[in-house]
Structures are given as C-alpha cells and as structure tokens.
Scaffold this active site. Sequence first.
Site, short mmCIF file in Angstrom:
data_model
loop_
_atom_site.label_atom_id
_atom_site.label_comp_id
_atom_site.label_asym_id
_atom_site.label_seq_id
_atom_site.Cartn_x
_atom_site.Cartn_y
_atom_site.Cartn_z
N CYS A 113 0.78 -1.21 0.02
CA CYS A 113 0.00 -0.18 -0.12
C CYS A 113 0.64 1.25 -0.10
O CYS A 113 0.43 2.24 -0.44
CB CYS A 113 -1.07 0.14 1.45
SG CYS A 113 -2.16 -1.21 1.09
N HIS A 258 -3.91 6.66 1.61
CA HIS A 258 -4.25 5.59 1.08
C HIS A 258 -5.53 5.08 1.74
O HIS A 258 -5.90 5.30 2.72
CB HIS A 258 -3.20 4.61 1.49
CG HIS A 258 -3.36 3.14 1.37
ND1 HIS A 258 -3.53 2.68 0.02
CD2 HIS A 258 -3.89 2.08 2.08
CE1 HIS A 258 -3.98 1.65 0.01
NE2 HIS A 258 -4.11 1.22 1.30
N ASN A 288 -9.99 -1.07 -1.34
CA ASN A 288 -8.42 -0.66 -1.13
C ASN A 288 -7.79 -1.47 -2.57
O ASN A 288 -7.82 -2.71 -2.74
CB ASN A 288 -8.02 -1.37 0.02
CG ASN A 288 -6.52 -1.29 0.28
OD1 ASN A 288 -5.87 -0.89 -0.50
ND2 ASN A 288 -6.11 -1.66 1.68
#
Length: 331
Positions: A113, A258, A288
Amino acid sequence: MKSARIVSAGHYVPERVVTNFDLEKMMETSDEWIRERTGIVERHWVKEGETVSGLAFEASKIALERAGLTAQDIDFIVFATMMSDYEFPGGGCFLQERLEIPGVPALDVRNQCSGFIYGLSVADQFIKTGMYKTILLVGSEIQSTSLDLTTRGRDMAVLFGDGAGAVVIVADDDQKRGVLTTHLHADGKYSKKLWAEWPSVVHHPRLTPEMLETDRIYPQMEGRYVFKHAVTRFPEVIHEALDAAGVTIGEVDLVIPHQANLRITEAVAQRLGIGMDKMYSNIQKYGNTTAATIPICLSEAWAEGRIKDGDLLALAAFGSGFTWASALVRW
Ligand SMILES: CC(C)(COP(=O)(O)OP(=O)(O)OC[C@H]1O[C@@H](n2cnc3c(N)ncnc32)[C@H](O)[C@@H]1OP(=O)(O)O)[C@@H](O)C(=O)NCCC(=O)NCCS
C-alpha cells in the site's frame, strides 16, 4: 537542482463492478456490515484475462494524453505493484512492451500500500540528480484473483479492489513546485500481521495440491492490529513531512491518504485536527486498491477540480510490511 513536478494523472479500473450485495451471494456477509465497518459500497474486479500491466497501460495512456506527451517522451518507468502479471519478470517490463518504448528502464517497486509513495520518492531522487527528465510512475494492482471468496476469507475479501493510476513527472526549474519532501518507513517485525505465505520459495515445488486445500495460499491479516497501527502511523508520518517542509496542516489544501478503511481516514482526520472536507476519499467506489489507490485519487481529484494549480497536497500511506510513507506535493 531540478524539482520533480507531477504534470498529469490518469486512472483506469476494470469494467466489472462488484457490489456488497454481490458479495452477499458469495459469502456470509452483508452490505450493512461492510458499509459500517469500512465505508466500501462497491469495487471493480477484473475479468479472466485482464492483467496488471494492461490496467497500467490504460491509466498511463490517459496520464500521457492529459500531459500532452507520448510514450516516446518517457525516459524511466517506475511501476509500483504487489503483483506482476506472472511470477517474473516485473510488471514494469510488460508495461514498457505495451508502450512500445524498448530500451527505456523499468523499475518495479514492491511496497504494497505504500508502493506509490515509495515510487514517488524514487522518481524524485532520479529527477533531482538529473539522471531522468520525464518519468512515468504507475500504481497498478489486481487483488481480486488472490482472495478467498468463501466465508473463511470474508475479512479480507470485502476490502480489496483492482485498478491502476499513473502520473507523469517532469524535471522543472521551479523549486517551489513539485515534490517538496518524501518520508519512507518500514518495520519488518510486523510482516506476518498482513501477508500471503504461499506459494513460497522455501518449498520445492513452491505450490503443491496440498497447499491449495488450506487458507495459507490466501492473504492473511490481523485486522484490528493493522487498524491500530494505521491510525497512529498516518498522522505521525504526515507531521514528519509538514515539519520537514516547515508548513502547518492548516496550509495543506488536501490530504490524500491511502484508502484502506473510511474509519481509518476519519480517525486520521480527527488526530490531525482537520475536517473530512480536507481528506480525499473514494473508497466507497473502489475499496482498497493497494499501490493504485493514491494515483487513482490524484487522477479523480484533479479531474473533479478538487486539486488546482498551486495546491499543497499531503499524501500518506500505510500497509503490509509494515511500511508507511508520506509526501508533500505542490501541484
Ligand atoms: C478488517 C476490518 C474492517 C474488520 O473490522 P473489525 O471491526 O476490526 O472487525 P473484527 O475483525 O473484530 O470482526 C468482528 C466480527 O465480524 C466478523 N466479520 C469479519 N469480516 C466480516 C465480513 N466481511 N462480513 C461480516 N462479518 C465479518 C468477524 O468474524 C467477527 O465476528 P465475531 O465477533 O463473531 O468473531 C478492520 O479491522 C480493518 O479495517 N482493519 C484494517 C484493515 C486494513 O487497513 N488493511 C489494509 C492495510 S493497507
């Protein structure tokens, strides 16, 4: 010294939309649970045959077009992804082939990420040293094919989506614009809090029929543990960037975190002492998307007019590794 300026962004997500109601048909979960705990309403998942480099190619074409450039102008590719199309080589090489720019170097950055901000920092250093002038930085990810789509894997399966985002970064003489500062961190003692164990090089062969019978071939996560670390690390690493650049959170026009969980974003806003109007959020539509998340946000926010010339952006990420990172960018 040159400054690394982001001159455009583009994004691409697969056509197939998977809603929370679609997931209800695959596993014991509910739209209500997913919305309340994560904020996610739907995500895009690939169809059979779509590739990480293919998504990246589509996003790159848009970013290049918006920059008024062609692939031939690129002198370096930085490709942030957890997964390549195949075991090896890295996705950057497959993307470079599609862009038809043989000989141009392609570097894969594998930092989950945090991959996009790690990649941004790499691009920034290469621009500053004068080695490259026009860099294509891409975050592209296919998560859906790695997920356990039964009730056993529901904690992970409802969170992730597929997609790609790309930015074009050029060397600029204006020191007050572009990437102002980047901050990268990792702590490997938490590797197994969010990881995928198998297939693994420690076994020969790396994957056996017996392995396929277990949940160890799927990503595993200690959700609450990850959550707690994320809400601490995000504000910490944003403050690190603000201090390095000598600015306050009040001077930041938009924070692009994020997108892991809307509750994480809300907790980070609270800890930073800012309203949600200053936090960009599109997790509702995409879930995500790991390394693709921040460039997708940049592309959407720019297209929507949420990012304007001269705006100060704070980017921040946290994820598997654990890794975490931040950047301040003057658009
Ligand atoms: C994953 C996450 C949403 C789970 O939310 P939570 O509030 O911590 O929920 P828990 O894991 O404690 O689970 C609560 C219950 O819901 C259940 N549950 C888990 N996933 C579920 C799902 N998709 N649908 C329905 N129920 C679910 C659990 O089995 C548990 O049931 P139990 O109480 O009977 O044991 C949350 O921990 C999270 O977002 N963590 C961080 C994730 C992240 O950011 N990952 C990527 C980092 S980049």
